[in-house]
Design a protein around this motif. Structure first.
Motif, PDB file in Angstrom:
ATOM      1  N   ALA A   1      -3.788  -3.485   4.576  1.00 38.82           N
ATOM      2  CA  ALA A   1      -2.450  -4.037   4.788  1.00 38.82           C
ATOM      3  C   ALA A   1      -2.486  -5.209   5.758  1.00 38.82           C
TER       4      ALA A   1
ATOM      5  N   VAL B   1       3.153  -1.140   4.104  1.00 40.42           N
ATOM      6  CA  VAL B   1       2.634   0.223   3.980  1.00 40.42           C
ATOM      7  C   VAL B   1       3.828   1.169   3.922  1.00 40.42           C
TER       8      VAL B   1
ATOM      9  N   LEU C   1      -4.376  -6.397  -5.585  1.00 45.96           N
ATOM     10  CA  LEU C   1      -3.528  -6.333  -4.399  1.00 45.96           C
ATOM     11  C   LEU C   1      -3.099  -7.729  -3.960  1.00 45.96           C
TER      12      LEU C   1
ATOM     13  N   ILE D   1       0.876  -1.164   0.000  1.00 46.23           N
ATOM     14  CA  ILE D   1       0.000   0.000   0.000  1.00 46.23           C
ATOM     15  C   ILE D   1       0.917   1.218   0.000  1.00 46.23           C
TER      16      ILE D   1
ATOM     17  N   ALA E   1      -6.105   2.090   4.501  1.00 46.05           N
ATOM     18  CA  ALA E   1      -4.786   1.583   4.109  1.00 46.05           C
ATOM     19  C   ALA E   1      -4.284   0.559   5.121  1.00 46.05           C
TER      20      ALA E   1
END
Length: 297
Positions: A227, A234, A190, A125, A223
């Motif tokens: 994660a 991150v 992702l 992220i 975020a």
């Protein structure tokens, strides 16, 4: 690119889009080195007063820096919209912009973590804000073969939205529209080891009550939540405009350790705050960042 389920354009949409395209054509007729500062001047001197941005910048600075000298406030009232204008025309300058920035190096303490995640195919992220011009970083990611996707909010004007998406896609893809379908695409990307760019510096009515620039700021923990759920790193990344206004430094800060989502998000806020304090004219002080509202516990 076309957003799914676009609304039918109204007469107002058509007029607004035609006016914007006309101004864009005039700007593109200029050489890049003149086009970018010209766009900054137009937005700073003409658009900002009409849009009420000058008063909003003053209000935000009065809240966060009540003792700031008037001379500095006056400078930022001009400089902040100038950066907005430059950022806009850089995005619409497509290949010229990408060519200028694509070979920039990553700098900063988080470069090893970012490159290590890329080599390992680990999801990341990439957190940032409306600061400097993150599109410069997007171009560098793309040029290096990093898979960087982004989530976007479709604009109400479908004509404007179409060329906005085209301009964004020239810098990097994939792009995911907000909504169920776009969210599903984003999550699959992702989980496959992609990198996802998220801007976290806007007011979120049901966000966590955290701190930003010394004030309570409702902030999305998305975020950190993503994660933790998908095992992603991150990492804060910034495209910082250099003196002269045409070039950038791509700064990668230290990885944010996994932990409590609120603590992780506060660390993200702190990272951006440090950059804003160092480059006050590069953050979008035109946002209504500090609005009251219910906050998550």
């Amino acid at each position: 690119m076309k957003a799914p389920d676009e609304p039918h354009p109204t007469l107002r949409h058509r007029v607004t889009d035609a006016a914007f395209r006309g101004l864009l054509a005039l700007a593109r007729a200029l050489p890049y080195e003149r086009r970018v500062p010209m766009a900054g001047w137009v937005v700073s001197r003409l658009v900002a007063p009409l849009a009420g941005w000058r008063m909003r910048i003053r209000d935000n600075l009065a809240l966060t820096f009540p003792d700031m000298p008037e001379s500095e406030v006056a400078r930022l009232v001009r400089a902040v919209p100038d950066n907005v204008g430059r950022t806009m025309i850089e995005m619409y300058s497509g290949r010229e912009f990408v060519k200028r920035v694509r070979d920039l190096p990553f700098t900063g303490p988080g470069v090893a973590a970012l490159e290590g995640a890329h080599r390992a195919g680990r999801p990341v992220i990439v957190v940032t804000g409306h600061f400097g011009n993150f599109n410069a970083a997007r171009a560098v990611f793309m040029a290096r073969g990093f898979r960087l996707g982004g989530l976007y909010r479709p604009m109400k004007n479908p004509l404007f939205n179409a060329h906005y998406l085209d301009a964004m896609a020239l810098i990097s893809t994939p792009l995911f529209p907000r909504g169920r379908e776009g969210m599903g695409q984003m999550l699959r990307f992702l989980k496959s080891g992609g990198m996802l760019g998220i801007l976290l510096d806007q007011h979120m009515r049901h966000g966590a009550a955290l701190q930003f620039m010394g004030q309570r700021a409702l902030t999305a923990t998305s975020a950190a939540d993503l994660a933790l759920k998908y095992g992603a790193d991150v990492i804060p990344v910034y495209g910082i405009r250099k003196p002269g206004g045409l070039d950038f430094e791509i700064v990668v800060e230290d990885l944010i350790p996994h932990g409590d989502p609120r603590a992780m998000t506060q660390a993200i806020n702190d990272s951006l705050e440090g950059q804003v304090r160092a480059h006050m004219d590069q953050w979008f002080w035109i946002h209504r960042r500090w609005k009251p509202g219910p906050a998550s516990s």
